[in-house]
Design a protein around this motif. Sequence first.
Motif, PDB file in Angstrom:
ATOM      1  N   GLY A 160       0.811  -1.215   0.000  1.00  0.00           N
ATOM      2  CA  GLY A 160       0.000   0.000   0.000  1.00  0.00           C
ATOM      3  C   GLY A 160       0.842   1.261   0.000  1.00  0.00           C
ATOM      4  N   LEU A 161       2.089   1.158   0.506  1.00  0.00           N
ATOM      5  CA  LEU A 161       2.987   2.318   0.488  1.00  0.00           C
ATOM      6  C   LEU A 161       3.296   2.741  -0.941  1.00  0.00           C
ATOM      7  CD1 LEU A 161       5.454   1.231   3.313  1.00  0.00           C
ATOM      8  CD2 LEU A 161       3.606   2.902   3.489  1.00  0.00           C
ATOM      9  N   SER A 162       3.540   1.753  -1.811  1.00  0.00           N
ATOM     10  CA  SER A 162       3.834   2.079  -3.217  1.00  0.00           C
ATOM     11  C   SER A 162       2.622   2.704  -3.902  1.00  0.00           C
ATOM     12  CB  SER A 162       4.264   0.811  -3.968  1.00  0.00           C
ATOM     13  OG  SER A 162       5.467   0.306  -3.449  1.00  0.00           O
ATOM     14  N   ILE A 163       1.439   2.144  -3.615  1.00  0.00           N
ATOM     15  CA  ILE A 163       0.219   2.721  -4.186  1.00  0.00           C
ATOM     16  C   ILE A 163       0.018   4.142  -3.675  1.00  0.00           C
ATOM     17  CG2 ILE A 163      -2.286   2.482  -4.354  1.00  0.00           C
ATOM     18  CD1 ILE A 163      -1.899  -0.537  -4.072  1.00  0.00           C
ATOM     19  N   GLY A 164       0.306   4.348  -2.390  1.00  0.00           N
ATOM     20  CA  GLY A 164       0.193   5.695  -1.825  1.00  0.00           C
ATOM     21  C   GLY A 164       1.155   6.670  -2.457  1.00  0.00           C
ATOM     22  N   SER A 165       2.361   6.200  -2.751  1.00  0.00           N
ATOM     23  CA  SER A 165       3.319   7.070  -3.428  1.00  0.00           C
ATOM     24  C   SER A 165       2.816   7.466  -4.806  1.00  0.00           C
ATOM     25  CB  SER A 165       4.678   6.355  -3.552  1.00  0.00           C
ATOM     26  OG  SER A 165       5.247   6.112  -2.285  1.00  0.00           O
ATOM     27  N   VAL A 166       2.269   6.486  -5.536  1.00  0.00           N
ATOM     28  CA  VAL A 166       1.744   6.768  -6.874  1.00  0.00           C
ATOM     29  C   VAL A 166       0.607   7.780  -6.808  1.00  0.00           C
ATOM     30  CG1 VAL A 166       0.531   5.771  -8.846  1.00  0.00           C
ATOM     31  CG2 VAL A 166       2.452   4.550  -7.826  1.00  0.00           C
ATOM     32  N   LEU A 167      -0.366   7.510  -5.937  1.00  0.00           N
ATOM     33  CA  LEU A 167      -1.515   8.417  -5.836  1.00  0.00           C
ATOM     34  C   LEU A 167      -1.090   9.799  -5.352  1.00  0.00           C
ATOM     35  CD1 LEU A 167      -4.244   6.065  -4.302  1.00  0.00           C
ATOM     36  CD2 LEU A 167      -4.031   6.852  -6.665  1.00  0.00           C
ATOM     37  N   GLY A 168      -0.185   9.833  -4.366  1.00  0.00           N
ATOM     38  CA  GLY A 168       0.271  11.121  -3.855  1.00  0.00           C
ATOM     39  C   GLY A 168       0.986  11.949  -4.902  1.00  0.00           C
ATOM     40  N   LEU A 180       7.025   6.422 -11.467  1.00  0.00           N
ATOM     41  CA  LEU A 180       7.384   5.196 -12.181  1.00  0.00           C
ATOM     42  C   LEU A 180       8.005   4.137 -11.263  1.00  0.00           C
ATOM     43  CD1 LEU A 180       8.757   6.671 -15.534  1.00  0.00           C
ATOM     44  CD2 LEU A 180       6.508   5.666 -15.073  1.00  0.00           C
ATOM     45  N   PRO A 181       8.944   4.501 -10.362  1.00  0.00           N
ATOM     46  CA  PRO A 181       9.456   3.464  -9.453  1.00  0.00           C
ATOM     47  C   PRO A 181       8.368   2.821  -8.592  1.00  0.00           C
ATOM     48  CG  PRO A 181      10.912   5.371  -9.434  1.00  0.00           C
ATOM     49  CD  PRO A 181       9.688   5.774 -10.189  1.00  0.00           C
ATOM     50  N   SER A 182       7.413   3.619  -8.134  1.00  0.00           N
ATOM     51  CA  SER A 182       6.336   3.072  -7.304  1.00  0.00           C
ATOM     52  C   SER A 182       5.416   2.166  -8.116  1.00  0.00           C
ATOM     53  CB  SER A 182       5.530   4.204  -6.667  1.00  0.00           C
ATOM     54  OG  SER A 182       6.341   4.973  -5.807  1.00  0.00           O
ATOM     55  N   LEU A 183       5.127   2.554  -9.362  1.00  0.00           N
ATOM     56  CA  LEU A 183       4.334   1.690 -10.235  1.00  0.00           C
ATOM     57  C   LEU A 183       5.055   0.370 -10.483  1.00  0.00           C
ATOM     58  CD1 LEU A 183       2.936   4.177 -12.930  1.00  0.00           C
ATOM     59  CD2 LEU A 183       1.617   2.900 -11.232  1.00  0.00           C
ATOM     60  N   GLY A 184       6.355   0.471 -10.724  1.00  0.00           N
ATOM     61  CA  GLY A 184       7.138  -0.743 -10.911  1.00  0.00           C
ATOM     62  C   GLY A 184       7.134  -1.610  -9.664  1.00  0.00           C
ATOM     63  N   SER A 185       7.154  -0.974  -8.485  1.00  0.00           N
ATOM     64  CA  SER A 185       7.136  -1.722  -7.226  1.00  0.00           C
ATOM     65  C   SER A 185       5.854  -2.526  -7.072  1.00  0.00           C
ATOM     66  CB  SER A 185       7.291  -0.765  -6.047  1.00  0.00           C
ATOM     67  OG  SER A 185       8.552  -0.145  -6.054  1.00  0.00           O
ATOM     68  N   ILE A 186       4.732  -1.947  -7.498  1.00  0.00           N
ATOM     69  CA  ILE A 186       3.455  -2.659  -7.404  1.00  0.00           C
ATOM     70  C   ILE A 186       3.497  -3.926  -8.256  1.00  0.00           C
ATOM     71  CG2 ILE A 186       0.988  -2.514  -7.902  1.00  0.00           C
ATOM     72  CD1 ILE A 186       1.224   0.520  -7.372  1.00  0.00           C
ATOM     73  N   ILE A 187       4.057  -3.808  -9.440  1.00  0.00           N
ATOM     74  CA  ILE A 187       4.151  -4.966 -10.339  1.00  0.00           C
ATOM     75  C   ILE A 187       5.091  -6.016  -9.755  1.00  0.00           C
ATOM     76  CG2 ILE A 187       4.858  -5.726 -12.635  1.00  0.00           C
ATOM     77  CD1 ILE A 187       4.075  -2.917 -13.649  1.00  0.00           C
ATOM     78  N   ILE A 188       6.269  -5.587  -9.305  1.00  0.00           N
ATOM     79  CA  ILE A 188       7.252  -6.525  -8.765  1.00  0.00           C
ATOM     80  C   ILE A 188       6.717  -7.221  -7.514  1.00  0.00           C
ATOM     81  CG2 ILE A 188       9.533  -6.716  -7.718  1.00  0.00           C
ATOM     82  CD1 ILE A 188       9.557  -6.349 -10.749  1.00  0.00           C
TER      83      ILE A 188
END
Length: 507
Positions: free
Chosen positions: A215-223, A354-362
């Motif tokens: 959820g941290l990565s999703i939060g980074s993306v949304l933020g 982009l790093p956060s989006l990549g984190s969600i996939i990984i």
Amino acid sequence: MAAAMALRPSFSPTKIPVRHLSYRPVTVPVLPTLRYRISCSSGEKVDAAEVAVERVATGLKILEKEEERVNWWKNGLPQRYKLIGATSLAFVICNMDKVNLSIAIIPMSHQFGWNSSTAGLVQSSFFWGYALSQLPGGWLAKLFGGRKVLEIGVLVWSLATAFVPVVAGFMPLLVLSRVLVGIGEGVSPSAATDLIARTIPLAERSRAVAVVFGGLSIGSVLGLLLAPEIIQDYGWESVFYVFGVVGIVWCLIFELVKENQSLVSGEELFGINGDITPSISSAEKPLDKSAKELGNSLKEVPWKAFFKSEAVWAMIYAHFCGSWGHYTCLSWLPTFFSEELNLNLTEAAWVSILPSLGSIIITSIAAPLADNLISSGIETTKVRKICQTIAFMSPAAFMTLSSLDLGLPHWETVAFLTSGLALSSFALSGLYCTHQDISREYASILLGITNTVGAIPGIVGVALTGYLLDSTHSWSLSLFAPSIFFYLTGTVVWLKFASSEPQTFRD
């Protein structure tokens, strides 16, 4: 040789009543069968009995699965899944409130005339509170349960976020507000770890950790997506008001998520080789404890045993190393992309997601992979070491390529950093599962210990990056070189000393 002799066959059409759990009694017709008298050895009788028992067990398992399917439609998702989903949503909001300043700091610096050192000080103040609240958060989560601690944490950081615009013109109060945000967010990882350790079985643990901390990565993306648009349309102040209100709404909704936890058994929680001592649900832990009781509970924690364990020290240093790269990049990448690539505020934010989006996939790949490897019989320690090594070596390699003067086009630098930071999410199936692996009882306190040390890079690293940037005017020396050093040394320590074997921790 066993001899069989057929006697007079007899037909026996009959009906057998069947009753199982919540099913209504039914009768099952049985076709006519032939009966024979069999002469066989005692060993063959034992074998036949074992086969019969296995068939009965198989039939019961089929009926139990059918009952689970019926209950799924009747009752919906199991409560532990609802609880994990709500906790993950809290972590989404957590990082939205963490990254909003990394975007707002650009117009705030222009308005108040801050240089990079001052901006670094403002951003690092969050981590002062974050570091201070780790151990208390772990202890409180063990004492009162992760749910209660999480609720209070979200409320504190949301109110503090909403107050940032009010005090932004006065530095001491601005720093204090960010410290309070850090305190509220600092108790959350330990609270979530307590929930996972007490409600999620070993075979699902990597995925549960991935869902919550992912959820941290999703939060980074949304933020990073929402903050620039809100700032450009309504001013930088508005982003703090909006994100603060979102957290308060979450607190109200979270009250609807019941914690009538159908706690899984101790054997499921720890697998086949762990301590299966039952523990009290967080919902059952009373809040009305005296100061003496609180003090005694603190003394009962085996602090000395923690620090005698090589595995704990490996977790501490690995957490420090991973946090250095994560926090410095989280705070400074938008500025790096803005200045180095000459992007405007919105474009820099878009690239920063982009790093956060990549984190969600990984994460969606790494977590099931780790769980499947453990379920297939591979040693848990080996799986955790593999995942954490990938999490460290990948960003180290890509940051090295990004920091060298190879004349690469900007898009390749973005691709390198995105790939490295995305692959660092393997840590959610490595380091971040190890606390629960080695001790379900003290998982929240162990995370409090490692996260306290892991917050130091947020205090020192973020501010030091700003100071080095003012001194050297080099992103390679100020941002990338320290992170590469810690990633490499962290890998060595992790491979040498890390372990996921359950430990009793007796002083």
